[in-house]
Design an enzyme around this catalytic site. Structure first.
Site, PDB file in Angstrom:
ATOM      1  N   ARG A   1       0.648  -0.804   0.469  1.00  0.00           N
ATOM      2  CA  ARG A   1      -0.295  -0.135  -0.056  1.00  0.00           C
ATOM      3  C   ARG A   1       1.420   0.766  -0.120  1.00  0.00           C
ATOM      4  O   ARG A   1       0.150   2.763   0.215  1.00  0.00           O
ATOM      5  CB  ARG A   1      -0.660  -0.207   1.042  1.00  0.00           C
TER       6      ARG A   1
ATOM      7  N   HIS B   1       8.202  -7.538  -6.833  1.00  0.00           N
ATOM      8  CA  HIS B   1       6.702  -6.678  -6.895  1.00  0.00           C
ATOM      9  C   HIS B   1       6.153  -5.051  -6.664  1.00  0.00           C
ATOM     10  O   HIS B   1       6.621  -5.145  -5.192  1.00  0.00           O
ATOM     11  CB  HIS B   1       5.503  -7.150  -7.016  1.00  0.00           C
TER      12      HIS B   1
ATOM     13  N   TYR C   1       1.005  -1.725  -4.886  1.00  0.00           N
ATOM     14  CA  TYR C   1      -0.111  -1.137  -5.988  1.00  0.00           C
ATOM     15  C   TYR C   1      -0.124   0.305  -5.767  1.00  0.00           C
ATOM     16  O   TYR C   1      -0.985   1.187  -6.824  1.00  0.00           O
ATOM     17  CB  TYR C   1      -1.643  -2.124  -5.439  1.00  0.00           C
TER      18      TYR C   1
ATOM     19  N   HIS D   1       2.264  -2.769 -11.872  1.00  0.00           N
ATOM     20  CA  HIS D   1       0.936  -1.910 -12.594  1.00  0.00           C
ATOM     21  C   HIS D   1       1.022  -0.674 -12.734  1.00  0.00           C
ATOM     22  O   HIS D   1       1.575   0.107 -12.175  1.00  0.00           O
ATOM     23  CB  HIS D   1      -0.486  -2.020 -11.641  1.00  0.00           C
TER      24      HIS D   1
ATOM     25  N   GLU E   1       2.648  -5.324 -15.968  1.00  0.00           N
ATOM     26  CA  GLU E   1       2.101  -6.912 -15.668  1.00  0.00           C
ATOM     27  C   GLU E   1       0.984  -6.328 -16.540  1.00  0.00           C
ATOM     28  O   GLU E   1       0.131  -4.854 -16.565  1.00  0.00           O
ATOM     29  CB  GLU E   1       1.895  -6.543 -14.358  1.00  0.00           C
TER      30      GLU E   1
ATOM     31  N   ASP F   1      -0.776 -12.313 -16.275  1.00  0.00           N
ATOM     32  CA  ASP F   1      -0.893 -13.151 -15.137  1.00  0.00           C
ATOM     33  C   ASP F   1      -1.807 -12.882 -15.879  1.00  0.00           C
ATOM     34  O   ASP F   1      -3.358 -12.613 -16.133  1.00  0.00           O
ATOM     35  CB  ASP F   1      -1.402 -11.171 -14.366  1.00  0.00           C
TER      36      ASP F   1
ATOM     37  N   HIS G   1      -5.471 -12.006 -15.050  1.00  0.00           N
ATOM     38  CA  HIS G   1      -6.118 -10.840 -15.064  1.00  0.00           C
ATOM     39  C   HIS G   1      -5.789 -11.026 -17.002  1.00  0.00           C
ATOM     40  O   HIS G   1      -7.151  -9.870 -17.314  1.00  0.00           O
ATOM     41  CB  HIS G   1      -4.326  -9.515 -15.538  1.00  0.00           C
TER      42      HIS G   1
ATOM     43  N   HIS H   1       1.922 -14.878 -13.593  1.00  0.00           N
ATOM     44  CA  HIS H   1       1.693 -14.800 -12.828  1.00  0.00           C
ATOM     45  C   HIS H   1       0.442 -16.028 -12.639  1.00  0.00           C
ATOM     46  O   HIS H   1      -0.562 -15.744 -13.800  1.00  0.00           O
ATOM     47  CB  HIS H   1       0.724 -13.450 -12.161  1.00  0.00           C
TER      48      HIS H   1
ATOM     49  N   ASP I   1     -10.228  -8.988 -11.991  1.00  0.00           N
ATOM     50  CA  ASP I   1      -9.732  -8.991 -10.434  1.00  0.00           C
ATOM     51  C   ASP I   1      -9.683  -9.606  -9.324  1.00  0.00           C
ATOM     52  O   ASP I   1      -8.836  -9.096  -8.312  1.00  0.00           O
ATOM     53  CB  ASP I   1      -8.670  -8.348 -11.001  1.00  0.00           C
TER      54      ASP I   1
ATOM     55  N   HIS J   1      -7.924 -13.193  -7.574  1.00  0.00           N
ATOM     56  CA  HIS J   1      -7.966 -14.560  -8.024  1.00  0.00           C
ATOM     57  C   HIS J   1      -8.336 -15.731  -7.280  1.00  0.00           C
ATOM     58  O   HIS J   1      -9.195 -15.692  -5.975  1.00  0.00           O
ATOM     59  CB  HIS J   1      -5.813 -14.221  -7.292  1.00  0.00           C
TER      60      HIS J   1
ATOM     61  N   GLU K   1      -0.152 -16.426  -7.087  1.00  0.00           N
ATOM     62  CA  GLU K   1      -0.413 -15.510  -6.210  1.00  0.00           C
ATOM     63  C   GLU K   1      -2.216 -15.429  -5.715  1.00  0.00           C
ATOM     64  O   GLU K   1      -2.801 -14.510  -6.064  1.00  0.00           O
ATOM     65  CB  GLU K   1      -0.964 -13.485  -7.126  1.00  0.00           C
TER      66      GLU K   1
HETATM   67 ZN    ZN Z   1      -4.754  -9.306  -9.971  1.00  0.00          ZN
HETATM   68 FE    FE Z   2      -0.659 -10.468 -10.679  1.00  0.00          FE
HETATM   69 FE    FE Z   3       0.171  -7.683  -9.886  1.00  0.00          FE
END
Ligand code: ZN
Ligand code: FE
Ligand code: FE
Length: 277
Positions: A37, A67, A70, A107, A142, A176, A179, A211, A224, A226, A256
């Site tokens: 975050r 990664h 976000y 992202h 991604e 991904d 995604h 991913h 999105d 998962h 993930e």
């Molecule tokens: Zn995702």
């Molecule tokens: Fe991902």
């Molecule tokens: Fe991601």
């Protein structure tokens, strides 16, 4: 060679992640470079990084994936948010040199109503400001589900970003599965067609990591969410085809999925390996 692993927590350092990966028979891994975050990154312990490199080499690890948080959004309308994106990526890439030659996935961003073209421009501008010829890390865009104003839900958008980046050998793509499926690419019934489309638009040589996530929503839902492997709309058989696909060999494959425990990931990795035999 199948390189498979999962997302791990980096709070106890690199060597600890390698040990956790080995304990579940993984040979790659992913981690957040800092709080997902946002916020400040923990200082790197060079000795811990050195022990990681030794362990990874001795255990024939594939490339690993860092990664980005976000909250990293280079095409935000807020100057402060864009400044955080530049600062965080620059700092993360400097820190990645302690584990050289790996991947840094992010992202691409959300254009928040400024339009996809503007978003693409702003993302490329950040990359052109930050990437250096000296860095050994390849930065991965991604593929996104295309929810809200996300950039990167279409292969054309990723290609447009790469097209505007000067240091093209420092940039790649991480696919991904949840995604792309949610974005409307039918990897269940037409994996070959999707890979051909990716190849003609982006170029398969740009695909560096995968991913591995099932999806709680049908193809094209732009959601999105998962799911664990075999508990979503993609299904086990499709993952066997993905992992065994001749054009996808050697890429690090990272789970993930919403597992609560390391053992849960261990079971998932075991199942995926068995499907590939
Ligand atoms: Zn995702
Ligand atoms: Fe991902
Ligand atoms: Fe991601």
């Amino acid at each position: 060679m199948l390189y498979i692993g999962c997302h791990l927590t980096s709070s106890k350092g690199y060597e600890n992640m390698a040990k956790e990966a080995i304990s579940i028979k993984a040979n790659t891994l992913q981690f957040f470079t800092r709080n997902p975050r946002g916020g400040k990154a923990k200082a790197i312990d060079p000795e811990d990084a050195a022990r990681y490199r030794e362990t990874a080499e001795a255990n024939h690890f594939g490339k690993i994936v860092a990664h980005a948080p976000y909250t990293l959004n280079p095409c935000s309308a807020e100057k402060k948010t864009r400044e955080f994106a530049y600062m965080a990526m620059k700092d993360d890439l400097e820190r990645m040199e302690y584990v050289p030659g790996n991947y840094y996935n992010f992202h691409p961003g959300s254009h928040v109503g400024q339009g996809i073209e503007t978003g693409i421009e702003m993302i490329a501008a950040m990359l052109n400001e930050i990437l250096t010829p000296e860095q050994t890390t390849i930065v991965l865009l991604e593929t996104m589900a295309g929810k809200g104003s996300e950039v990167g839900g279409r292969f054309e958008e990723l290609a447009a970003i790469i097209d505007k980046v000067s240091l093209k050998d420092k940039i790649g793509v991480c696919l991904d599965t949840c995604h792309v499926h949610d974005a409307g690419y039918d990897i269940v019934n037409d994996l070959d067609g999707v890979l051909e489309e990716f190849d003609s638009i982006v170029g398969l040589e740009k695909l560096k990591a995968i991913h591995i996530n099932d999806s709680k929503n049908p193809c094209g839902a732009r959601k999105d969410r998962h799911a664990k492997i075999g508990e979503g709309y993609i299904g086990k058989e499709a993952f066997a085809r993905i992992l065994k696909h001749p054009k996808l060999q050697g890429l690090p494959c990272v789970l993930e999925t919403p597992q609560e425990t390391l053992a849960g990931y261990g079971e998932e990795i075991k199942m995926l390996k068995e499907m590939c035999e």
